[in-house]
Structures are given as structure tokens and as C-alpha cells.
Motif scaffolding. Structure first.
Motif, PDB file in Angstrom:
ATOM      1  N   GLU A 184       0.825  -1.198   0.000  1.00 56.62           N
ATOM      2  CA  GLU A 184       0.000   0.000   0.000  1.00 56.62           C
ATOM      3  C   GLU A 184       0.863   1.253   0.000  1.00 56.62           C
ATOM      4  OE1 GLU A 184      -2.952   0.178   2.996  1.00 56.62           O
ATOM      5  OE2 GLU A 184      -3.897  -1.721   2.454  1.00 56.62           O
ATOM      6  N   LYS A 187      -2.401   8.728   2.238  1.00 57.25           N
ATOM      7  CA  LYS A 187      -3.791   8.604   1.818  1.00 57.25           C
ATOM      8  C   LYS A 187      -4.155   9.783   0.910  1.00 57.25           C
ATOM      9  CE  LYS A 187      -4.551   4.980   4.416  1.00 57.25           C
ATOM     10  NZ  LYS A 187      -4.795   3.640   3.818  1.00 57.25           N
ATOM     11  N   ARG A 195       1.663   2.242  -8.773  1.00 62.86           N
ATOM     12  CA  ARG A 195       0.636   1.979  -7.777  1.00 62.86           C
ATOM     13  C   ARG A 195      -0.268   3.203  -7.590  1.00 62.86           C
ATOM     14  NH1 ARG A 195      -0.736  -2.007  -3.924  1.00 62.86           N
ATOM     15  NH2 ARG A 195      -2.763  -1.332  -3.175  1.00 62.86           N
ATOM     16  N   GLN A 204      -2.611   3.656 -10.626  1.00 65.96           N
ATOM     17  CA  GLN A 204      -3.693   2.678 -10.578  1.00 65.96           C
ATOM     18  C   GLN A 204      -4.703   3.008  -9.487  1.00 65.96           C
ATOM     19  OE1 GLN A 204      -4.248  -0.329 -12.443  1.00 65.96           O
ATOM     20  NE2 GLN A 204      -2.815   0.609 -13.860  1.00 65.96           N
ATOM     21  N   ASP A 205      -4.218   3.317  -8.283  1.00 65.36           N
ATOM     22  CA  ASP A 205      -5.110   3.600  -7.159  1.00 65.36           C
ATOM     23  C   ASP A 205      -5.945   4.857  -7.413  1.00 65.36           C
ATOM     24  OD1 ASP A 205      -4.007   1.407  -5.991  1.00 65.36           O
ATOM     25  OD2 ASP A 205      -3.123   2.443  -4.282  1.00 65.36           O
ATOM     26  N   LYS A 239      -7.468  -2.849 -14.147  1.00 66.35           N
ATOM     27  CA  LYS A 239      -8.016  -2.454 -12.848  1.00 66.35           C
ATOM     28  C   LYS A 239      -9.068  -1.353 -12.994  1.00 66.35           C
ATOM     29  CE  LYS A 239      -4.318  -3.837  -9.689  1.00 66.35           C
ATOM     30  NZ  LYS A 239      -3.371  -3.383  -8.638  1.00 66.35           N
TER      31      LYS A 239
END
Length: 256
Positions: free
Chosen positions: A13, A17, A62, A65-66, A104
Motif C-alpha cells: 500500500e 492517503k 501503484r 492505478q489507485d 483495474k
């Protein structure tokens, strides 16, 4: 055979955030919201810079994508217009193989019941591209999959017209610095008018971003532009769709 993505299968992760804000894209000819651009924000609404400044090269894939997934899933909860497009910024250097890296996003659209055909992916020319052929392949693949593609900040980066000729996106967003106080600048008006003509000949949609005043809007509308984005209409709504002002005030007789 598709090359393997460096980030595929990596369950690590991100150490920070983020959430999303949404800014309307307005079609003034039809007096409606054409779509929304998803913009990265901190978890409490902090600026995009506060998020992107924490990003390392190793986290690019990452994060890209997120961010796509969060934008799509949040739009699925907020959008009530089945025709509204969702514009998502992407990092070309974080896409290793377009068809593999889009999976994704497609899965998120399916989960959120968001029409994949309403997705638009935009990239900027502000940063020099390490591999223009790779970006050309991404654009070609995305268009073949039925997505819209957009070139952001046009006129502010390295390539300009040569990049436009090479990539042929569905839409270009004119950089706000070229549009600021355009009603007071005859050279800017000439440039934008010429660009509008080029876009028409190439069947590319033109969008004016960063519009802040009625005078700017009136001048740009007279040049034949119908898609707009900027504080004149609405500031981005943090995890929400903001109210849009001004749609009923536009004089459609100004269209060319």
C-alpha cells in the motif's frame, strides 16, 4: 505478448492517503454539464501538491492505478447523469503496457456500474515525455478500447502542435495562461481562433480551462468554443459534485 507491468501483483500500500475532488466541464451550447474532471486531493481536502510531493518514482504505477480506481468508484457513487464523462489524469510513464494496465480501471467501472465508454483519460504536455512512441501507443490503444483521450495544458509544454499532429487525441484543453484576460489581448484571440479552426479540421474537441470571468467566456464563445471548465462555473467539489452557475446566461448567438 504484453510486457509485464512492474507494479502488477504488488500488494504494497502507498504510505499516504488521498481522496478526490470533481470539477465540472460545461457544454455551454447545450446548457449542461458535459462531464467532470477528477482531481487528487489530500484526505482532508489538501492540495494535489501535498499528495504528489510525497510520491516516489517507485510508487508511480501503484499511485496511478489507485487514483484511477478511486476516481471511478467515487464517480459511480456521485454521478446521476448516465451521459456525463469522467476525466481522469494519468501518467504515461506509469503505464507499462496499455491493455494490461487498464484492467483495474475496467474492473472498477464494472463494480461501480460506471459506463466504461464515459471514461476520458487526459495527460499533460508540461513534462517532456521520455518515450513519445510509447505515449502514442497508449493513446491509440485507449481510443481503440472506446475511451476518450485528452491532451491537457495545450500550449504550455514542450511539444505543442507537433505533439498534437502525432497523437491526435479526441480533445485538447487550452492552457489557462493563454486564456487569462483573453478579452484584453488581440494576439491571444488570434491564436485561440486559429487553434479552434485547426481543431475543427482535425475533428478534435476543444476545451477552454481555467475560465474565471464572463468577459473571458464571452470572447472564447465567440471563437466557437463550447466546452469550458473553470471557477466561473464552479470550483472543484471535495468528494462531491459542486453546484454549477452561469449556464443560463450565455448568449448562444455568439457561436460561429
Amino acid at each position: 505478448m504484453a510486457m509485464a507491468c512492474k507494479g502488477c501483483g504488488d500488494g504494497t500500500e502507498l504510505p499516504f492517503k488521498f481522496k478526490m475532488a470533481f470539477q465540472p466541464i460545461v457544454d455551454v451550447a447545450e446548457h449542461r454539464v458535459w462531464g467532470y474532471e477528477a482531481l487528487v486531493r489530500g484526505p482532508e481536502g489538501e492540495s494535489a501538491h501535498s499528495v504528489l510531493s510525497q510520491l516516489t518514482d517507485e510508487q508511480l504505477y501503484r499511485f496511478d492505478q489507485d487514483a484511477r480506481v478511486m476516481a471511478i468508484e467515487t464517480a459511480g457513487q456521485l454521478f446521476d447523469d448516465p451521459h456525463a464523462r469522467l476525466s481522469i489524469n494519468f501518467m504515461p510513464n506509469a503505464v507499462y503496457e496499455p491493455r494490461a494496465c487498464i484492467q483495474k480501471s475496467l474492473q472498477a467501472a464494472s463494480r461501480a456500474r460506471f459506463p466504461a465508454s464515459n471514461l476520458m483519460f487526459e495527460f499533460t504536455e508540461n513534462e517532456r515525455m521520455s518515450d513519445p512512441k510509447h505515449v502514442e501507443n497508449i493513446i491509440r490503444t485507449y481510443k481503440a478500447l472506446g475511451f476518450w483521450t485528452a491532451l491537457d495544458d495545450f500550449g504550455a509544454g514542450y511539444a505543442g502542435l507537433s505533439l498534437l499532429a502525432r497523437l491526435q487525441p479526441n480533445l485538447i484543453k487550452i492552457d489557462m495562461e493563454l486564456l487569462r484576460d483573453i478579452h484584453l489581448s488581440q494576439p491571444k484571440q488570434v491564436i485561440v481562433s486559429a487553434l479552434a479552426g485547426i481543431a475543427r479540421e482535425l475533428d478534435i474537441t476543444l476545451l477552454a480551462e481555467g475560465v474565471e470571468s464572463e468577459a473571458e467566456l464571452t470572447t472564447l464563445r465567440a471563437a466557437g468554443i463550447r466546452l469550458f471548465q473553470g471557477y466561473y462555473f464552479a470550483k472543484p467539489g471535495f468528494m462531491s459534485l459542486p453546484a454549477v452557475r452561469g449556464l443560463g446566461k450565455i448568449d448562444l448567438s455568439l457561436a460561429l
